[in-house]
Design an enzyme around this catalytic site. Structure first.
Site, PDB file in Angstrom:
ATOM      1  N   ASP A  26       0.821  -1.206   0.000  1.00  0.00           N
ATOM      2  CA  ASP A  26       0.000   0.000   0.000  1.00  0.00           C
ATOM      3  C   ASP A  26       0.860   1.264   0.000  1.00  0.00           C
ATOM      4  OD1 ASP A  26      -2.336   1.372  -0.037  1.00  0.00           O
ATOM      5  OD2 ASP A  26      -2.875   0.966   2.045  1.00  0.00           O
ATOM      6  N   ASN A  41     -10.514  -2.959  -6.177  1.00  0.00           N
ATOM      7  CA  ASN A  41      -9.693  -2.065  -7.010  1.00  0.00           C
ATOM      8  C   ASN A  41     -10.276  -1.827  -8.406  1.00  0.00           C
ATOM      9  OD1 ASN A  41      -6.474  -3.157  -5.661  1.00  0.00           O
ATOM     10  ND2 ASN A  41      -7.713  -1.394  -5.110  1.00  0.00           N
TER      11      ASN A  41
HETATM   12  C1  FPP Z   1      -1.671   0.169  -3.452  1.00  0.00           C
HETATM   13  O1  FPP Z   1      -1.237   1.502  -3.478  1.00  0.00           O
HETATM   14  C2  FPP Z   1      -1.170  -0.570  -4.585  1.00  0.00           C
HETATM   15  C3  FPP Z   1      -1.935  -1.147  -5.567  1.00  0.00           C
HETATM   16  C4  FPP Z   1      -3.392  -1.106  -5.609  1.00  0.00           C
HETATM   17  C5  FPP Z   1      -1.326  -1.858  -6.701  1.00  0.00           C
HETATM   18  C6  FPP Z   1      -0.151  -2.707  -6.389  1.00  0.00           C
HETATM   19  C7  FPP Z   1       0.653  -2.815  -7.614  1.00  0.00           C
HETATM   20  C8  FPP Z   1       1.995  -2.748  -7.681  1.00  0.00           C
HETATM   21  C9  FPP Z   1       2.850  -2.653  -6.495  1.00  0.00           C
HETATM   22  C10 FPP Z   1       2.710  -2.724  -8.990  1.00  0.00           C
HETATM   23  C11 FPP Z   1       2.637  -3.863  -9.900  1.00  0.00           C
HETATM   24  C12 FPP Z   1       2.451  -5.209  -9.322  1.00  0.00           C
HETATM   25  C13 FPP Z   1       3.021  -6.336  -9.784  1.00  0.00           C
HETATM   26  C14 FPP Z   1       2.631  -7.631  -9.165  1.00  0.00           C
HETATM   27  C15 FPP Z   1       4.038  -6.328 -10.814  1.00  0.00           C
HETATM   28  P1  FPP Z   1      -2.354   2.639  -3.604  1.00  0.00           P
HETATM   29  O2  FPP Z   1      -2.494   2.982  -5.043  1.00  0.00           O
HETATM   30  O3  FPP Z   1      -3.596   2.170  -2.928  1.00  0.00           O
HETATM   31  O4  FPP Z   1      -1.683   3.813  -2.814  1.00  0.00           O
HETATM   32  P2  FPP Z   1      -2.447   4.942  -1.965  1.00  0.00           P
HETATM   33  O5  FPP Z   1      -3.199   4.213  -0.885  1.00  0.00           O
HETATM   34  O6  FPP Z   1      -1.317   5.756  -1.436  1.00  0.00           O
HETATM   35  O7  FPP Z   1      -3.324   5.678  -2.920  1.00  0.00           O
END
Ligand code: FPP
Length: 228
Positions: free
Chosen positions: A2, A50
């Protein structure tokens, strides 16, 4: 994993840059776990919830998944890592699903570590799928109601080939589970860190593991019972 969005915002970048840097942290976490001999690593890459994000961000995450799979197949092979995925894979765009299934197939005989990507995954949905499968088996007299126990439930979860979770790490300061492996974390140790996922590097993983090593896992017993 996250905090990609907040990491980008703090630096004045668009969210996409946060996800791209998050993908770099994925690679470092995977390599570090493989080096340490950790047998199973499960990453929550995309939840069922998501899909409600802006369409462009969802598209970008799917593209990033394809790009990372293409790029990291060599890392997986070099480190003898088997890739698998849990979740509603039918929901994924065709190209993402195709690439994913290809890498899963190419790495299926690797046996040093299993890397599980949770994609379009929701734990409540997984539990519902177990209840439906078991109800169906009861209805068709394949199993009896009395025979339903923890091991039968474990055997019907997406994670049927994985042990219970030992350590769950959530980055970015949020202290929630957010519908991740609810059944499987019954006795997991929880570790929350304020580090945002793109900043989560090898040393932060080591911090989490050292913290875990210093915990006493009692599984409902007393300390005295454990020391016998
Ligand atoms: C949460 O951060 C992250 C995600 C919803 C996506 C996770 C994806 C990756 C780490 C990159 C690609 C993955 C792979 C397996 C190659 P957020 O967007 O919720 O952050 P925030 O809470 O600060 O908005």
């Amino acid at each position: 994993m996250d905090g990609n969005g907040r990491w980008a915002k703090q630096k004045g970048y668009v969210r996409a840059i946060g996800h791209e840097n998050g993908a770099e942290s994925v690679r470092e976490a995977v390599e570090s776990c493989a080096e340490l001999g950790i047998a199973n690593l499960t990453l929550y890459a995309f939840s069922t919830e998501n899909w409600n994000r802006p369409k462009l961000e969802v598209q970008l995450l799917m593209k990033l998944l394809v790009k990372s799979l293409k790029k990291e197949i060599k890392t997986l092979q070099d480190n003898n890592i088997k890739l698998q995925a849990i979740g509603n894979l039918e929901d994924l765009p065709k190209t993402a699903k195709k690439e994913l299934l290809e890498v899963i197939d190419k790495t299926k005989n690797n046996n040093k570590m299993t890397l599980t990507l949770a994609l379009s995954y929701g734990s409540r949905e997984e539990i519902i799928s177990v209840i439906k499968a078991l109800s169906d088996k009861v209805k068709n007299n394949i199993i009896s109601v009395e025979s339903i126990d923890e091991s039968i439930i474990n055997g019907h979860l997406y994670t049927h080939n994985l042990p219970d979770v030992d350590l769950l790490i959530r980055t970015s300061g949020e202290q929630r589970i957010s519908n991740f492996l609810l059944w499987q974390i019954a006795y997991a140790e929880l570790y929350f860190t304020n580090i945002l996922w793109p900043d989560f590097k090898r040393e932060h993983l080591y911090d989490a593991l050292i913290n875990y090593q210093n915990r006493e896992r009692r599984f409902g017993k007393t300390s005295e019972q454990l020391s016998k």
